[in-house]
Motif scaffolding. Structure first.
Motif, mmCIF file in Angstrom:
data_model
loop_
_atom_site.group_PDB
_atom_site.id
_atom_site.type_symbol
_atom_site.label_atom_id
_atom_site.label_comp_id
_atom_site.label_asym_id
_atom_site.label_seq_id
_atom_site.Cartn_x
_atom_site.Cartn_y
_atom_site.Cartn_z
ATOM 1 N N LYS A 320 0.840 -1.199 0.000
ATOM 2 C CA LYS A 320 0.000 0.000 0.000
ATOM 3 C C LYS A 320 0.871 1.243 0.000
ATOM 4 O O LYS A 320 1.208 1.766 1.057
ATOM 5 C CB LYS A 320 -0.886 0.026 1.263
ATOM 6 N N PRO A 321 1.277 1.695 -1.165
ATOM 7 C CA PRO A 321 2.198 2.831 -1.206
ATOM 8 C C PRO A 321 1.467 4.136 -0.913
ATOM 9 O O PRO A 321 0.368 4.368 -1.397
ATOM 10 C CB PRO A 321 2.681 2.821 -2.652
ATOM 11 N N ARG A 322 2.090 4.982 -0.106
ATOM 12 C CA ARG A 322 1.530 6.309 0.105
ATOM 13 C C ARG A 322 2.407 7.364 -0.545
ATOM 14 O O ARG A 322 2.004 8.485 -0.767
ATOM 15 C CB ARG A 322 1.402 6.585 1.605
ATOM 16 N N GLU A 323 3.624 6.967 -0.814
ATOM 17 C CA GLU A 323 4.625 7.883 -1.369
ATOM 18 C C GLU A 323 5.498 7.057 -2.309
ATOM 19 O O GLU A 323 5.654 5.854 -2.100
ATOM 20 C CB GLU A 323 5.520 8.396 -0.232
ATOM 21 N N PRO A 324 6.105 7.683 -3.310
ATOM 22 C CA PRO A 324 7.041 6.942 -4.153
ATOM 23 C C PRO A 324 8.159 6.277 -3.344
ATOM 24 O O PRO A 324 8.701 5.256 -3.757
ATOM 25 C CB PRO A 324 7.596 8.022 -5.082
ATOM 26 N N ARG B 199 22.960 15.702 0.526
ATOM 27 C CA ARG B 199 22.961 15.537 -0.925
ATOM 28 C C ARG B 199 21.524 15.486 -1.442
ATOM 29 O O ARG B 199 21.207 16.056 -2.480
ATOM 30 C CB ARG B 199 23.715 14.246 -1.280
ATOM 31 N N ASN B 200 20.659 14.801 -0.706
ATOM 32 C CA ASN B 200 19.265 14.714 -1.144
ATOM 33 C C ASN B 200 18.584 16.084 -1.170
ATOM 34 O O ASN B 200 17.668 16.312 -1.953
ATOM 35 C CB ASN B 200 18.486 13.763 -0.232
ATOM 36 N N ARG B 212 11.265 13.093 -5.570
ATOM 37 C CA ARG B 212 10.163 12.325 -5.009
ATOM 38 C C ARG B 212 10.103 10.945 -5.644
ATOM 39 O O ARG B 212 9.958 9.922 -4.957
ATOM 40 C CB ARG B 212 8.865 13.090 -5.258
ATOM 41 N N LEU B 213 10.226 10.908 -6.988
ATOM 42 C CA LEU B 213 10.156 9.623 -7.678
ATOM 43 C C LEU B 213 11.354 8.741 -7.343
ATOM 44 O O LEU B 213 11.289 7.532 -7.467
ATOM 45 C CB LEU B 213 10.081 9.838 -9.192
ATOM 46 N N ALA B 214 12.443 9.360 -6.921
ATOM 47 C CA ALA B 214 13.618 8.573 -6.548
ATOM 48 C C ALA B 214 13.482 8.043 -5.123
ATOM 49 O O ALA B 214 14.379 7.399 -4.606
ATOM 50 C CB ALA B 214 14.880 9.412 -6.680
ATOM 51 N N GLY B 215 12.354 8.344 -4.494
ATOM 52 C CA GLY B 215 12.105 7.763 -3.181
ATOM 53 C C GLY B 215 12.494 8.639 -2.013
ATOM 54 O O GLY B 215 12.576 8.172 -0.882
ATOM 55 N N ILE B 216 12.747 9.917 -2.268
ATOM 56 C CA ILE B 216 13.067 10.807 -1.153
ATOM 57 C C ILE B 216 11.751 11.322 -0.567
ATOM 58 O O ILE B 216 10.919 11.850 -1.297
ATOM 59 C CB ILE B 216 13.938 11.985 -1.639
ATOM 60 N N PRO B 217 11.541 11.123 0.741
ATOM 61 C CA PRO B 217 10.285 11.589 1.346
ATOM 62 C C PRO B 217 10.295 13.105 1.466
ATOM 63 O O PRO B 217 10.698 13.663 2.482
ATOM 64 C CB PRO B 217 10.268 10.908 2.716
ATOM 65 N N ILE B 218 9.867 13.789 0.421
ATOM 66 C CA ILE B 218 10.145 15.223 0.336
ATOM 67 C C ILE B 218 9.392 16.054 1.369
ATOM 68 O O ILE B 218 9.877 17.064 1.814
ATOM 69 C CB ILE B 218 9.929 15.782 -1.085
ATOM 70 N N ARG B 219 8.217 15.589 1.782
ATOM 71 C CA ARG B 219 7.492 16.375 2.793
ATOM 72 C C ARG B 219 8.248 16.379 4.116
ATOM 73 O O ARG B 219 8.414 17.413 4.753
ATOM 74 C CB ARG B 219 6.116 15.785 3.019
ATOM 75 N N ARG B 220 8.668 15.183 4.495
ATOM 76 C CA ARG B 220 9.411 15.076 5.759
ATOM 77 C C ARG B 220 10.674 15.940 5.686
ATOM 78 O O ARG B 220 11.041 16.617 6.637
ATOM 79 C CB ARG B 220 9.769 13.614 6.011
#
Lengths: 506, 329
Positions: A320-324, B199-200, B212-220
């Protein structure tokens, strides 16, 4: 015989050490469609820039109606009736369709007030000519329009009175077959009206279908200029790359492993009831028209669009992804449609771009180990034969094909179980395309589960083990590769028989 | 002509570092020129150890803010509420110290206040979502208002030897505050250059979609970055309070955001995000510090000083944009 509308004579242009154009002479005649083909870097774009007045040739000259002209600025070229339609349409999102078409030529009432009625009348006329009155209205804002529709607007803009030579720079790279056919009808009408047309494309079949004549460029030189009847695809490719290229695809049976990715009745705001599985070692194609919801399926899988209902599993585990970030963690990689906007940090080095998804492999306690990073990146860059002077090179300076290889190298470094490829060869030349195809096949051989979204039929049919066809946000049918033909895919993509360009509202 | 182009092409891989280096060198030249001018105008005082330490002290507060601002700008944001957070945190420090009679408790509360204020910025920006400039413009006023409210607009004196010692104490001949700045600088340099998170942040500022698509939780990331900026402002507030031995709702902290942003941009930060360095920002800070000090020593009226600072910010952005246009081609 009358003089050609526009011709270039012995044009050369040099940028530093690079000879971009070498003594090129081509004539573009009224009422003739001249295809211009060549690998990236062959000099097509430079030639276009000369015609547009962006670059001035070092030697040689440009003639309009047989008279030499100085194309010193884009304005001068425009005045001579030369218009170039670029691959990436420049549309102002906050303006209406009509305003975007007639920008720079908006008439005023009493010299002050915007003449909306006139604008609407003129744009309705054009929209009618293109047969898109039902999908585009003059007063609609351009914000959120699909690439196909944006491009149509750009074409309509270029068609304003006075166009004598119209050059299309890869116009179909973001269009589906169906939309491309619509464009071809427009181009044929232009030809009938006596406009000289230059058509640049990597899609050779289109060229055979459309063009009267084909000019092939290689390394800045014109290597062939022949009537289209004298050419076939193989010969064109051979002329472009200077050597024979073996068949683009080699289909072979792969042993399928366990199910890696499964969707069950997945519904988001944009797609409905999507169910399918992708097994290890399998390439599942996702076909359909632009706007049918293919990219939106990818968005749901990587956690960009929330699920309204349905469920997904990855490697048998509920997912269940919520984020990429959740998708990356679950072992799903995405090669997005828009390489420059969604995949790469163009200003940053190849190294940064590759290591972006593998911080854990190149760091300890949150601190980078540059040695490990360089070693890892260098290995994957070499493996994929990315042509770059060094891994410190800014990615934006590489060619399209090499940029895409960097995106692949990134996921190779991560080692995902599932890879989603959204239009993986868009805007890439033939030679690099073949390499990308080899790569996709070898990834499947290694046991990756691959979901391939493509608007290029040969690619979809040549690579996929089976093709799911989407229409209006739903899967309208499935075809095993043995039964997948262009006609069969199109029939499913347009099952209701209604030919539409989907309106994409974001 | 041809030769130049060829040379640039061959140097291309190192060009990024080359550019950063060139920018820092031009900043150093500007600094030397300023030192020479003020040194010539006031040869009697300018180069005295006392004045140099004064400059050092004056830039501690600005330096901490400018380095935090650099991280914010690199991430693609902007924080114009930092001056207000400095004021607010000194007031919280003073009130808590007064109420509990404990300086450490006051310091802790002040730092916490900054962290919370920054986190509030981040939450508004991410979950509003509100454009960072507008969000922090709003909180700039709100936090200042809060600081005034704490004692009806008046400052609060603080008594306590430990805080005074922090303000006037020295180590190896240098005030504690300068050591604090040096330590902060080392930490920020390591953070931005050597850590994954650092770096992120460059990736985030370079292109948030890619990140974001690379998996970095940008909101946090964004919330943490603004919280960090607020915390840094509170550390600056601690320095200010230790020097004035009071909680000051506005005095000493007004206009700091302008100087911090100016320093970061002088140092090479691109407002579009993704680009900027700590070393560059600190050079920017030194230029502003020397300029401020020199203008006071040469008796330039305050109003002209404000004019000069505003002009400097705009000039820095113009230079930055010109460079971007050039390198973009």
């Amino acid at each position: 015989m009358t003089a050609p509308v526009v011709s270039v004579e012995n044009v050369s242009k040099r940028f530093g050490a690079v000879q971009a154009l070498r003594d090129v002479s081509i004539a573009f005649n009224a009422g003739e469609i001249t295809a211009l083909i060549g690998e990236n870097g062959a000099g097509k774009s430079t030639l276009m820039r000369v015609l547009e007045g962006e670059h001035r040739p070092d030697t040689g000259r440009v003639l309009v109606d047989g008279h030499p002209v100085q194309l010193t600025s884009p304005r001068a070229a425009h005045g001579s009736g030369i218009r170039v339609i670029h691959q990436e349409p420049e549309i102002i999102p906050e303006l209406t369709v009509a305003e975007n078409i007639f920008i720079g030529d908006i008439r005023a009432r009493g010299g002050i007030f915007l003449d909306r009625a006139d604008l609407e009348r003129r744009s309705l006329e054009l929209l009618g000519t293109f047969g898109v009155v039902d999908v585009l209205s003059p007063g609609q804002r351009c914000h959120g329009l699909s690439p196909a529709l944006r491009q149509l607007i750009e074409i309509m803009r270029a068609l304003r009175p006075g166009a004598r030579l119209l050059a299309f720079d890869e116009p179909t790279s973001s269009l589906t077959e169906d939309e491309a056919q619509r464009l071809f009808r427009v181009i044929r009408r232009l030809k009938a009206d006596g406009v000289a047309v230059i058509y640049i494309s990597h899609r050779l079949r289109e060229i055979i279908e459309l063009a009267d004549r084909c000019v092939v460029m290689r390394d800045g030189s014109r290597v062939a200029d022949e009537p289209i009847a004298a050419l076939d695809e193989q010969r064109m490719v051979r002329l472009m790359v200077g050597r024979p290229v073996s068949d683009l695809f080699n289909r072979r049976e792969r042993a399928l492993g366990p199910v890696r990715l499964a969707l069950e009745d997945v519904t988001t705001r944009r797609v409905e009831g999507i169910s399918f599985e992708v097994r290890a070692g399998e390439i599942v194609g996702l076909g359909g028209l632009v706007g049918a919801g293919r990219t939106e399926v990818a968005r749901a899988i990587v956690g960009l669009d929330p699920l309204l209902s349905g469920k997904m599993t990855v490697g048998g585990q509920p997912y269940k992804p919520r984020e990429p970030a959740d998708a990356v963690a679950a072992g799903i990689g995405l090669v997005p449609e828009d390489r420059k906007q969604e995949a790469l940090l163009l200003m940053q080095a190849v190294r940064d771009n590759v290591s972006l998804v593998v911080p854990d492999k190149v760091s300890r306690y949150g601190f980078f180990s540059r040695r490990r990073e360089r070693a890892l990146v260098a290995r994957h860059v070499a493996e994929l034969r990315v042509k770059t002077p060094s891994i410190e090179q800014a990615v934006g300076k590489l060619s399209g094909g090499n940029q895409q290889k960097v995106v692949f190298a990134r996921w190779q470094a991560r080692g995902p179980a599932v890879l989603i490829l959204d239009e993986p060869t868009r805007g890439i030349d033939v030679g690099a395309k073949a390499e990308i195809y080899r790569l996709i096949e070898s990834l499947a051989d290694q046991g990756l589960a691959i979901l391939l979204i493509s608007s290029e039929m040969p690619e979809l049919l040549g690579l996929a083990d089976r093709v799911l066809v989407m229409q209006s946000g739903r899967i309208s049918g499935e075809l095993p590769w043995q039964e997948a033909s262009e006609e069969a895919v199109l029939a499913l993509a347009m099952r209701s028989g209604k030919e539409t360009i989907e309106r994409k509202v974001s | 002509m041809t030769d130049t182009v060829t040379a640039t092409r061959e140097r291309a891989p190192a060009s990024l570092f080359g550019r950063i280096g060139a920018q820092n060198i031009s900043l150093l030249i500007a600094l030397v020129v300023l030192l020479a001018i003020f040194g010539a105008l006031r040869p009697d005082v300018f180069f005295t150890p006392r004045n140099l330490i004064n400059i050092g002290l004056a830039v501690t507060i600005l330096g901490i803010l400018a380095m935090a601002q650099t991280v914010v700008i690199v991430s693609g944001g902007l924080d114009i509420s930092v001056g207000s957070i400095v004021g607010l945190s000194t007031m919280v420090l003073a009130v808590v110290a007064q109420e509990t009679g404990s300086i450490p408790a006051g310091i802790l509360a002040g730092l916490l206040a900054g962290l919370v204020a920054g986190a509030v910025n981040g939450l508004i920006i991410v979950y509003g979502p509100v454009n960072a400039v507008i969000a922090t413009l709003g909180t700039m006023s709100a936090f200042r208002g809060l600081a005034y409210l704490m004692n009806n607009g008046n400052s609060i004196p603080i008594t306590g030897d430990s805080l005074r010692a922090l303000g006037i104490g020295t180590l190896f001949g240098l005030p504690f505050a300068i050591w604090l700045l040096i330590a902060a600088m080392a930490a920020f340099i390591v953070f931005t250059r050597e850590t994954v998170v650092g770096r992120n942040i460059y990736a985030l500022g370079g292109n948030p979609t890619v990140a974001r698509l690379a998996g970095i939780p940008i909101r946090r990331y964004q919330i943490s970055i603004y919280a960090m900026s607020g915390f840094a402002a509170a550390v600056a507030g601690l320095v200010l309070a230790s020097r004035t031995m009071s909680g000051q709702p506005a005095s000493g902290s007004q206009g700091l955001e302008l100087e911090a942003i100016t320093a970061a941009i002088l140092g090479g930060c691109a407002l579009q995000g993704g680009k900027g360095t700590i070393v560059g920002a600190m050079l920017g800070v030194l230029i502003i510090g020397v300029l401020n000090n020199g203008m006071i020593l040469t008796s330039v009226p305050t109003f002209y000083q404000l004019l000069a600072k505003g002009a400097l910010l705009i000039l820095a952005v113009i230079v930055q944009e010109r460079q971007r246009a050039r390198s973009g081609e």
